[in-house]
Design a protein around this motif. Structure first.
Motif, PDB file in Angstrom:
ATOM      1  N   THR A 312       0.882  -1.042   0.013  1.00  0.00           N
ATOM      2  CA  THR A 312      -0.028   0.001  -0.282  1.00  0.00           C
ATOM      3  C   THR A 312       0.903   1.158   0.177  1.00  0.00           C
ATOM      4  OG1 THR A 312       0.053   0.419   2.428  1.00  0.00           O
ATOM      5  CG2 THR A 312      -1.475  -1.214   1.513  1.00  0.00           C
ATOM      6  N   PRO A 313       0.424   2.447   0.032  1.00  0.00           N
ATOM      7  CA  PRO A 313       1.156   3.678   0.057  1.00  0.00           C
ATOM      8  C   PRO A 313       1.971   3.688   1.134  1.00  0.00           C
ATOM      9  CG  PRO A 313      -0.918   4.121  -1.057  1.00  0.00           C
ATOM     10  CD  PRO A 313      -1.005   2.817  -0.541  1.00  0.00           C
ATOM     11  N   ASP A 314       1.521   3.089   2.245  1.00  0.00           N
ATOM     12  CA  ASP A 314       2.316   3.059   3.749  1.00  0.00           C
ATOM     13  C   ASP A 314       3.439   2.104   3.629  1.00  0.00           C
ATOM     14  OD1 ASP A 314       0.735   5.113   4.694  1.00  0.00           O
ATOM     15  OD2 ASP A 314      -0.578   3.517   5.865  1.00  0.00           O
ATOM     16  N   GLU A 315       3.866   1.541   2.453  1.00  0.00           N
ATOM     17  CA  GLU A 315       4.936   0.495   2.297  1.00  0.00           C
ATOM     18  C   GLU A 315       6.314   1.347   2.959  1.00  0.00           C
ATOM     19  OE1 GLU A 315       7.902  -1.715  -1.002  1.00  0.00           O
ATOM     20  OE2 GLU A 315       6.296  -0.198  -1.674  1.00  0.00           O
ATOM     21  N   ILE A 316       6.576   2.592   2.653  1.00  0.00           N
ATOM     22  CA  ILE A 316       7.772   3.100   2.937  1.00  0.00           C
ATOM     23  C   ILE A 316       7.950   3.120   4.537  1.00  0.00           C
ATOM     24  CG2 ILE A 316       7.098   5.574   3.004  1.00  0.00           C
ATOM     25  CD1 ILE A 316       9.742   6.411   1.752  1.00  0.00           C
ATOM     26  N   GLU A 317       6.623   3.331   5.127  1.00  0.00           N
ATOM     27  CA  GLU A 317       6.487   3.191   6.581  1.00  0.00           C
ATOM     28  C   GLU A 317       6.846   1.830   7.240  1.00  0.00           C
ATOM     29  OE1 GLU A 317       6.460   3.975  10.437  1.00  0.00           O
ATOM     30  OE2 GLU A 317       5.720   5.710   9.002  1.00  0.00           O
ATOM     31  N   SER A 318       6.476   1.092   6.431  1.00  0.00           N
ATOM     32  CA  SER A 318       6.682  -0.386   6.597  1.00  0.00           C
ATOM     33  C   SER A 318       8.106  -0.888   6.763  1.00  0.00           C
ATOM     34  CB  SER A 318       5.736  -1.442   6.067  1.00  0.00           C
ATOM     35  OG  SER A 318       4.587  -1.320   6.397  1.00  0.00           O
ATOM     36  N   ASP A 319       8.591  -0.411   5.517  1.00  0.00           N
ATOM     37  CA  ASP A 319       9.911  -0.630   5.327  1.00  0.00           C
ATOM     38  C   ASP A 319      11.008   0.062   6.644  1.00  0.00           C
ATOM     39  OD1 ASP A 319       9.968  -1.997   3.193  1.00  0.00           O
ATOM     40  OD2 ASP A 319      10.077  -0.279   1.637  1.00  0.00           O
ATOM     41  N   GLN A 576      14.018   0.772  -0.367  1.00  0.00           N
ATOM     42  CA  GLN A 576      12.680   0.538  -1.129  1.00  0.00           C
ATOM     43  C   GLN A 576      12.822   0.463  -2.397  1.00  0.00           C
ATOM     44  OE1 GLN A 576       9.473   2.908   0.422  1.00  0.00           O
ATOM     45  NE2 GLN A 576       8.238   2.321  -1.304  1.00  0.00           N
ATOM     46  N   GLN A 577      13.223  -0.811  -3.197  1.00  0.00           N
ATOM     47  CA  GLN A 577      13.572  -0.826  -4.357  1.00  0.00           C
ATOM     48  C   GLN A 577      12.512  -0.359  -5.435  1.00  0.00           C
ATOM     49  OE1 GLN A 577      15.562  -4.577  -5.274  1.00  0.00           O
ATOM     50  NE2 GLN A 577      14.336  -4.720  -7.336  1.00  0.00           N
ATOM     51  N   ASP A 578      11.392  -0.462  -5.180  1.00  0.00           N
ATOM     52  CA  ASP A 578      10.415   0.162  -6.042  1.00  0.00           C
ATOM     53  C   ASP A 578      10.164   1.566  -6.359  1.00  0.00           C
ATOM     54  OD1 ASP A 578       8.887   0.786  -3.908  1.00  0.00           O
ATOM     55  OD2 ASP A 578       7.496  -0.776  -4.159  1.00  0.00           O
ATOM     56  N   THR A 579      11.012   2.263  -5.569  1.00  0.00           N
ATOM     57  CA  THR A 579      11.081   3.743  -5.762  1.00  0.00           C
ATOM     58  C   THR A 579      12.379   4.125  -6.712  1.00  0.00           C
ATOM     59  OG1 THR A 579      12.382   4.184  -3.688  1.00  0.00           O
ATOM     60  CG2 THR A 579      10.093   4.170  -3.862  1.00  0.00           C
ATOM     61  N   ASN A 580      13.219   3.085  -6.963  1.00  0.00           N
ATOM     62  CA  ASN A 580      14.409   3.294  -7.595  1.00  0.00           C
ATOM     63  C   ASN A 580      14.036   3.425  -8.974  1.00  0.00           C
ATOM     64  OD1 ASN A 580      15.949   3.338  -5.516  1.00  0.00           O
ATOM     65  ND2 ASN A 580      16.648   1.017  -5.512  1.00  0.00           N
ATOM     66  N   PRO A 586      18.148  -2.614  -7.154  1.00  0.00           N
ATOM     67  CA  PRO A 586      18.296  -3.026  -5.625  1.00  0.00           C
ATOM     68  C   PRO A 586      18.972  -1.791  -5.342  1.00  0.00           C
ATOM     69  CG  PRO A 586      19.591  -4.508  -6.708  1.00  0.00           C
ATOM     70  CD  PRO A 586      19.042  -3.854  -7.735  1.00  0.00           C
ATOM     71  N   CYS A 587      18.392  -1.481  -3.897  1.00  0.00           N
ATOM     72  CA  CYS A 587      19.264  -0.571  -3.259  1.00  0.00           C
ATOM     73  C   CYS A 587      20.718  -0.870  -2.801  1.00  0.00           C
ATOM     74  CB  CYS A 587      18.344   0.125  -2.135  1.00  0.00           C
ATOM     75  SG  CYS A 587      18.098  -1.061  -0.699  1.00  0.00           S
ATOM     76  N   SER A 588      21.466   0.158  -2.939  1.00  0.00           N
ATOM     77  CA  SER A 588      23.121  -0.264  -2.763  1.00  0.00           C
ATOM     78  C   SER A 588      23.729   1.073  -2.430  1.00  0.00           C
ATOM     79  CB  SER A 588      23.523  -0.985  -3.780  1.00  0.00           C
ATOM     80  OG  SER A 588      24.890  -1.078  -3.766  1.00  0.00           O
ATOM     81  N   LEU A 589      24.725   0.791  -1.481  1.00  0.00           N
ATOM     82  CA  LEU A 589      25.881   1.981  -1.228  1.00  0.00           C
ATOM     83  C   LEU A 589      26.773   1.772  -2.284  1.00  0.00           C
ATOM     84  CD1 LEU A 589      25.701   2.356   2.572  1.00  0.00           C
ATOM     85  CD2 LEU A 589      24.442   3.865   1.068  1.00  0.00           C
ATOM     86  N   GLY A 590      26.985   0.925  -2.817  1.00  0.00           N
ATOM     87  CA  GLY A 590      28.107   0.680  -3.969  1.00  0.00           C
ATOM     88  C   GLY A 590      27.511   0.936  -5.433  1.00  0.00           C
ATOM     89  N   SER A 591      28.051   1.473  -6.228  1.00  0.00           N
ATOM     90  CA  SER A 591      27.686   1.998  -7.698  1.00  0.00           C
ATOM     91  C   SER A 591      27.458   0.665  -8.565  1.00  0.00           C
ATOM     92  CB  SER A 591      28.898   2.471  -8.333  1.00  0.00           C
ATOM     93  OG  SER A 591      29.247   3.792  -7.663  1.00  0.00           O
ATOM     94  N   ASN A 592      26.473   0.663  -9.454  1.00  0.00           N
ATOM     95  CA  ASN A 592      26.066  -0.561 -10.179  1.00  0.00           C
ATOM     96  C   ASN A 592      27.152  -0.211 -11.408  1.00  0.00           C
ATOM     97  OD1 ASN A 592      24.960   1.688 -11.788  1.00  0.00           O
ATOM     98  ND2 ASN A 592      22.816   0.814 -11.359  1.00  0.00           N
ATOM     99  N   ASN A 593      26.565  -1.128 -12.505  1.00  0.00           N
ATOM    100  CA  ASN A 593      27.427  -0.940 -13.640  1.00  0.00           C
ATOM    101  C   ASN A 593      27.528   0.385 -14.456  1.00  0.00           C
ATOM    102  OD1 ASN A 593      25.025  -1.144 -14.941  1.00  0.00           O
ATOM    103  ND2 ASN A 593      25.326  -3.273 -15.567  1.00  0.00           N
TER     104      ASN A 593
END
Length: 907
Positions: A312-319, A576-580, A586-593
């Motif tokens: 639901t829209p409260d997903e970020i709260e749950s995360d 929260q991957q679906d906001t990327n 996927p969320c990450s502090l390291g760089s992707n390709n």
């Protein structure tokens, strides 16, 4: 029109149900005095004032709901007799009194129902009446505090004499009762009313600041501007870099690390987290992997009678709830209890009720809220009972105060770009204001001009991604125009001027920040009018101490932790991957390709609440038993500390609470509305009259934030049946001395176990294993534990002496120590050569040579290894530079002895 029923027909049906209905109740019976003493007659009804929602009003009304509209999982609140109320109050008080036989003797939900619930006769009358109106799934909770039931809008109108209407508010569709509920007069003594007959659910107390990335040079940047005022830097008021919190940062700032190092990390513990949206489990996996946390997924629980809400829209709260409760109690089990909102009941209410009715965990956290006025008389009473029940079961209930400053009934809509000043006056969240929960507020870091003093900007971070260097001074969390920081970055130094600057600061003219205040509206007759408020929860006996204002009602918050969302550059990281973009990243502090990393930035008292709940879980692990309501201990500990040395600007290492004395949570308000002060004639907006931080307790931050290790070490708990004992602890891992000849200190805490009492006398010999030249002293040298002082502290000072140079008569140290054995050995070799080759008698020569060799060996060994010993109190000579020594402190009282190791580093 709906058909009407004759009284005769209704009575016949009711009597028929009473005679045949099977009562679904717990097996344990109740012998309470029956309150239903007359036949239940639907022609004799009484109203339940304050049982409508304030937004269910004519301007939003779009007409009658269809009779078939489902009204699922409704909860009918039940009442206690006055005798039961008195008995329950006594039990709750005794459960927190170490001198009582009931200390920490928690009850089960079934025991609660048997002792404090309605009689079997009364339950039979109520359930039969519900069934006579066609309601289904009628079930009494184990605690006998609520009855769950489901039905339709038509059945609700029939039974409770209130029609369900459709309302559209800010483009959102809602269903709600259009008038106050009514119940049969015969049931009035046992039925409080239906919790809610609408779907205006409590709101999450979180603020998302969108997606962020970390660049190749290690700097964190937002993908989009965080705010809209014209003077912001890259991250709020801070230019060039954001300073985001990961778990290790939090543990460093609030001194959780010593607990983790001691194995106090949530192992064996469970935290029950309330929610109304499911999560993508991979977000939790990625979050924990990102920060080097143990792999541990939360458990998802959906209460019987509820359904999976899905995403639901409260997903970020749950995360953020599951990620951050599990980040601080990193080895605890997070039981995420979720339920879908129905047309009549909020999912978070159903989830919270399930947790306490099943005694699911020692700690419950809820990051949702709504003000006392909005909740209304019936719901306030049900929340109070729910938390009271949980406290009696030994559950520590941790609730967010909210994110709307001192304007608890006004909510800032992040999708609105125009000003949103408060209109409903000073108010607090009814989910947080009961006397039976810990109310958690929020702070921000006071780092506007010197953030780099508190954070590392190194690009090669450790596996846990930590960058905080230590504790950071705090202020109130306040993103609104009343924040004095606006005056430091180019705006007016007068808050009222800024709160009328709609051209530049429209998005800041609203209630945005941590909440707090005074309970004042537990009952009301008109939910749209604050003037009809009355009551307020009575001030608990434990809510006393420095800074606590006069009055007779409950004050919140109790404690606060960091809740900032970026206005001074800091916020919490979540996944929260679906906001990327794309959402498959996927969320990450390291760089992707593509050289990009993504993660979300959040703030709000939701996160501070989850972190505080996790800290309580660590306390449960350390003390070995449930805490129940810990507030009496919190306020007692706060009253014992020195305010002068515990100011958040530079708190001593021994402080339990960081006293936040800077900032305000006051909100902008519309002129001529309740509690709105306007200083300048012609201004459309003013400033609400409360509240600012100050010395001691205050209505902005409560007791302040916590030093988690000091809190744990001073939290004395008695476990019934256990032997009297004490523990030693300190929250500084090592004692560091800058150079030989200097000194270092640590704070030694002695905590009573099971009411231990006795006096501890410390002398230099209480320290053993110190290096040569070092000694210890204690201030005070004697401390006592007794019935009123269950913890005590003394400052241990380790003093070293400087290393002495060669030629001063002291034993040489370093390379010069090699000269003496070399010289002796050389002399022996010369003597031996003379004897062997210069003498006349061969046998004598070899005998003398052997004697010289043995003498040389003995003298060489003495020169190399001499000077050892010295013991714990130190000996002659100096302390070696560049050394690390493990020593021991021992404490003895009443023939009971405990020791604690310490590490001394001399640089």
């Amino acid at each position: 029109m709906r058909p009407t029923h004759t009284v005769t027909t209704r009575l016949i049906a009711l009597f028929a149900f009473i005679s045949i209905a099977a009562l679904t109740t717990p097996a344990q019976t109740n012998q309470a005095r029956s309150l239903v003493t007359a036949p239940v007659n639907d022609s004799q009804m009484v109203m339940r004032p304050g049982s409508t929602h304030p937004l269910a009003r004519a301007e939003f009304d779009r007409g009658l709901a269809p009779d078939s509209l489902p009204m699922d999982n409704m909860m009918l609140g039940l009442k206690r007799t006055p005798e039961q109320d008195a008995a329950l109050a006594t039990l709750l008080r005794e459960q927190q009194d170490p001198t009582s036989a009931n200390y920490h003797k928690w009850v089960t939900p079934q025991e609660f129902g048997a002792r404090f619930g309605p009689s079997d006769h009364d339950l039979q009358a109520v359930t039969s009446w519900l069934q006579s109106h066609g309601f289904q799934s009628v079930e009494v909770s184990p605690s006998r505090t609520v009855i769950h039931f489901s039905g339709t809008a038509g059945q609700v109108h029939d039974a409770f004499r209130t029609a369900i209407h459709r309302y559209v508010v800010n483009g959102e569709e809602h269903w709600a009762n259009s008038a106050n509920q009514q119940i049969p007069a015969a049931l009035a003594g046992v039925v409080a009313g239906v919790g809610t007959l609408h779907n205006f659910a409590p709101k999450p107390a979180s603020h998302s600041r969108g997606s962020f990335t970390r660049t190749a040079d290690g700097k964190i940047k937002p993908l989009h501007p965080l705010f809209t005022f014209p003077v912001q830097g890259d991250c709020g008021f801070v230019a060039n870099n954001c300073f985001a919190l990961g778990p290790q940062d939090f543990a460093t700032i609030y001194n959780v690390l010593p607990l983790w190092n001691a194995g106090i990390d949530g192992t064996g513990q469970t935290i029950a987290v309330v929610g109304d949206s499911n999560i993508n489990m991979q977000d939790v996996v990625n979050f924990r992997k990102m920060f080097g946390l143990p792999a541990k997924n939360p458990t998802i629980t959906i209460p019987p009678g509820s359904t999976d809400p899905g995403i639901t829209p409260d997903e970020i709260e749950s995360d953020l709830d599951v990620q951050w409760s599990g980040a601080i109690a990193k080895n605890a089990t997070i039981n995420f209890v979720i339920a879908a909102n129905t047309n009549s009941t909020a999912g978070v209410d159903a989830a919270a009720q399930f947790i306490v009715d099943n005694k699911l965990a020692p700690v419950l956290t809820e990051s949702f809220g709504d003000c006392e006025l909005d909740l209304g008389t019936v719901v306030n009473g049900m929340v109070n009972t729910r938390w009271m029940q949980g406290a009696s079961e030994g559950i520590t209930i941790v609730v967010s105060t909210g994110d709307n400053g001192s304007a608890g009934c006004d909510f800032d809509n992040p999708n609105v770009t125009t000003e949103q000043p408060a209109k409903l006056g000073l108010a607090v969240s009814g989910l947080a204001s009961t006397p039976f929960n810990v109310a958690v507020g929020g702070t921000d870091f006071n780092q506007l001009t010197n953030a780099t003093s508190f954070w590392s900007v190194a690009t090669n971070l450790s596996t846990n991604q930590s960058s905080a260097l230590g504790y950071i001074p705090e202020t109130t969390w306040n993103d609104s125009c009343t924040n004095a920081l606006f005056g430091q970055v180019g705006f007016s130094t007068t808050p009222e001027v800024n709160c009328n600057d709609t051209a530049n600061l429209a998005n800041s003219i609203g209630p945005i920040g941590a909440s707090g205040g005074i309970s004042n509206c537990t009952t009301s007759t008109d939910p749209t009018n604050p003037a009809t408020c009355s009551g307020g929860y009575p001030r608990p006996s434990w809510q006393t101490g420095p800074g606590v204002p006069g009055g007779g009602t409950r004050l919140i918050p109790d404690v606060s932790l960091f809740a900032g969302d970026g206005i001074v550059g800091s916020f919490y990281i979540i996944c929260q991957q679906d906001t990327n973009s794309p959402s498959s990243t996927p969320c990450s502090l390291g760089s992707n390709n593509q050289g990009v990393s993504f993660f979300e930035g959040v703030g709000g008292t939701s996160v501070s609440t989850q972190a505080m709940g996790a800290i309580f879980s660590l306390l449960v692990q350390k003390t070995g038993g449930n805490l129940g309501l810990p507030n009496s201990t919190l306020y007692s500990l706060a009253a014992q500390q020195n305010a002068a040395t515990c100011n958040s600007a530079a708190p001593a290492s021994s402080c339990i609470f960081h006293d936040v004395t800077v900032g305000t949570i006051s909100s902008p308000c519309v002129k001529n509305t309740p509690n709105c002060s306007v200083a300048t004639q012609g201004d459309a907006n003013g400033i609400l009259t409360g509240y600012s931080a100050g010395t001691g307790f205050d209505l902005a931050t409560g007791l302040g934030s916590v030093n988690a290790c000091n809190l744990a070490n001073n939290f004395a708990v008695t476990n019934p049946g256990g032997a009297a004992d004490f523990s030693l602890s300190n929250c500084v891992a090592v004692v560091n001395v800058a150079a030989a000849g200097g000194s270092g200190t640590l704070n030694l805490t002695i905590t009573a176990i099971n009411n231990f009492s006795g006096t501890f006398n410390f002398t230099p010999s209480s320290c053993t294993g110190l290096p040569t030249g070092a000694a210890c002293s204690f201030s005070p040298a004697s401390v006592t534990l007794d019935s009123t002082h269950q913890s005590a502290s003394t400052v241990v000072t380790i003093t070293t002496t400087a290393s002495l140079p060669p030629g001063t008569g002291a034993r040489p140290t370093g390379n010069e120590r090699l000269y003496l054995p070399a010289a002796i050995t050389l002399a022996m070799m010369i003597g031996m050569a003379f004897v062997l080759f210069g003498g006349k008698l061969k046998q004598l020569r070899w005998s003398a040579a052997a004697m010289f060799m043995l003498l040389g060996f003995a003298l060489g060994m003495a020169a190399c290894g001499g000077g050892g010993g010295g013991g714990g109190g130190g000996g002659g000579g100096g302390t070696s530079t560049g050394s690390s020594t493990t020593a021991t402190i021992t404490a003895t009282s009443n023939a009971t002895t405990h020791s604690m190791p310490l590490t001394l580093n001399v640089f």
